[in-house]
Every structure is written in C-alpha cells, then in structure tokens.
Design an enzyme around this catalytic site. Sequence first.
Site, mmCIF file in Angstrom:
data_model
loop_
_atom_site.group_PDB
_atom_site.id
_atom_site.type_symbol
_atom_site.label_atom_id
_atom_site.label_comp_id
_atom_site.label_asym_id
_atom_site.label_seq_id
_atom_site.Cartn_x
_atom_site.Cartn_y
_atom_site.Cartn_z
ATOM 1 C CB SER A 1 8.073 7.577 -5.418
ATOM 2 O OG SER A 1 8.156 6.310 -5.353
ATOM 3 C CE LYS A 2 7.088 1.912 -7.406
ATOM 4 N NZ LYS A 2 8.139 1.539 -8.361
ATOM 5 C CG ASP A 3 0.840 9.920 -7.225
ATOM 6 O OD1 ASP A 3 0.645 8.644 -7.316
ATOM 7 O OD2 ASP A 3 0.819 10.559 -6.730
#
Length: 346
Positions: free
Chosen positions: A47-49
Amino acid sequence: MGRKNQVFDNVLDLVGNTPLIRLNTITKPFKGNYYAKVEAFNPGHSSKDRIALYIIEQAEKQGIIKPGDTIIETTSGNTGFSIAMVSIIKGYNCILAVSSKSSLDKIDMLKTMGAKVYVCPAHVSADDPRSYYEVAKRLHQEIKGSVYINQYFNQLNIDAHYASTGPEIWKQTEGKITHLVACSGTGGTISGTAKYLKEQNPNIKVIGVDAYGSVIKKYHETREFDEKEIYPYRIEGLGKNLIPTATEFDVIDEFVKVTDEESAHTAREIAKTEGLFVGYTSGAAMQAIKQLNEEGAFEKDANVVVVFPDHGSRYMSKIYSDKWMNEQGFFDSINEEALESIEFIK
C-alpha cells in the site's frame, strides 16, 4: 478498458486500483461477508506505493523537489521500497533510515532498488540520536538539496488514501461496506480511507489493529501517552512507540490488539486457505477479525473490508521461515505441522 489490454508508460501507472477479493475459507465460521483489499497488487507490492507517489508528486507540484535531489525517509521497509521505485523513475537519489526490526529480505530489496540504507536500532526511544527518526533528520540537515518525507507526521500520507483507497473500496463494494478493519502504523492508510468512507456513510465502523508493545490503542481510548505500554515486539509496520500525527484518531471507532505469535500463524493460514501470500500485518488484521468474531462483533449481513497491506515475499526470513518461527518459540503442540511439511528424499 481492462489492464490486460493496456500499455503503460512506466511502472508508476500501475499504482492503485488494487482488487477486492472475497475471503471464503478462513472466514467460513464467521457471520457476515469478508473482502480483502489486497495491496500486494501494487507494483511495489504494498500500500505504500500510494503514499510514495502521491507525496513526491505533491512535492514536485509545489517546487520543493527537482530531479537530482535526494529523498530521505524513515521506514520499516515497504515505504522505502516504494520511494526507491518512484525515485528511479523520476530521477531522484534515495536515502533510507530503516528499523533493525525490518527483515533482511526488505533491506536487501532496498539496496537492490538503488537506495542507500542506514539500519538503526529498533528498540531505542524515538528521540534517541540512533533512532531512525533522528538519523533521518540529521541526514536531511547535512545533505543539501534533500527532502525528508516524514510519513509519520505528514498530512499527505492521509490525503493519499483519502484520494485513492477510500474511493476504490466505496466503489468496489457499491457503497455496501459496513466495517473497515486496518492495521495502524503511521495511521495514514486507516485514517485517509476511513475519512473518505465515513463522509459517504457515517455509520461505517472503523476498527484499527494495534500490537501489544505499542501505545496507540491506549492513546485512542484515553488520549494519554503511556510509556509503560511500550516493550519490544516483532511485527513490522504495526503500532508505534510514539503518537504519529498522520493518525486521525477521531475517525477510528475502536482498536484491537494482537500478538506477534497469533498474527504470524494467521498470515500462514491465509496462504494455506485463500491462496493469498500476504505479509505479517495482513496476518495481524485477519487475527483481529478472528478476535472480533469471538466477541460477536459482526452480524450476518455485515460487509467487512480488511486491508492486506503487503506481500509475503517480504517475510521469507521471518514468518515464512520455520527456523525463525521455531527460534521465536512460535511452534507448539498446536502449531507444529509446518516443521514436518518437507520430506527429503535420500
């Protein structure tokens, strides 16, 4: 047009629009319907993208950063990988201060993606000069033309999920979501997603997942920072020994605490029951759902969305290593079958 028929300019075009996948087997004993938002389908496998691309593009729009500059960040691994990936495409240098709790797999991945990595001791206070927060601040002061992302205290962390994850879940569930279950580390994912969803329907219940050894659950309930809550634990990217301003506590209804051991086993169970190879925090989120069901938290018409933040490949030297699990004392009479699952032919 579906993704299968598209040609993309670069890997960053694949950030977001991750699938919502129904959970069938692991949730069979439970009331309600359960869906996983599987963030491993992002190109950087987490999710950090979303926050890496969003924050860097906002910095570009504001003229804060230009090609050739250096991006600095604190990370347990996933944010660093995403920032390194974005930096490659956009032409930035990347320096990462990483917690020693991060798996060797993650650290090796960061180096492979061209980042300079500083590994900092995990079990020191946030204001200790050796902590990854303080190391990142020092490097930012020393390096000319650098930008410190500072995800723990960056409103853009919340905004990224408000702009993407929240709307995606609302659309994918056709507005029928009743509960959101998500881990809280920086708090950006749960806060931004919850903020958007509650604007659409304030009755949606938002449940945060915290770790034993972290201060977040108690702070949510009392608004007091209690140092006595802090002790070392193994889960990466979940819980904190400080209060991140990227957590909007008012949009979260309650927190559930989970243990290292149960979260590890539940991650392994997800792989074996749903065929989804997910990370440690996904196990933690699913473990919270198990505990909530023991309390009768969900009705038969509940539509529960759980965020699975990253991919299992980041944890091959940890929860998916029988050796590591054994060293932690995580195998016992109930959970020892994995030790016998490989047979060597001589």
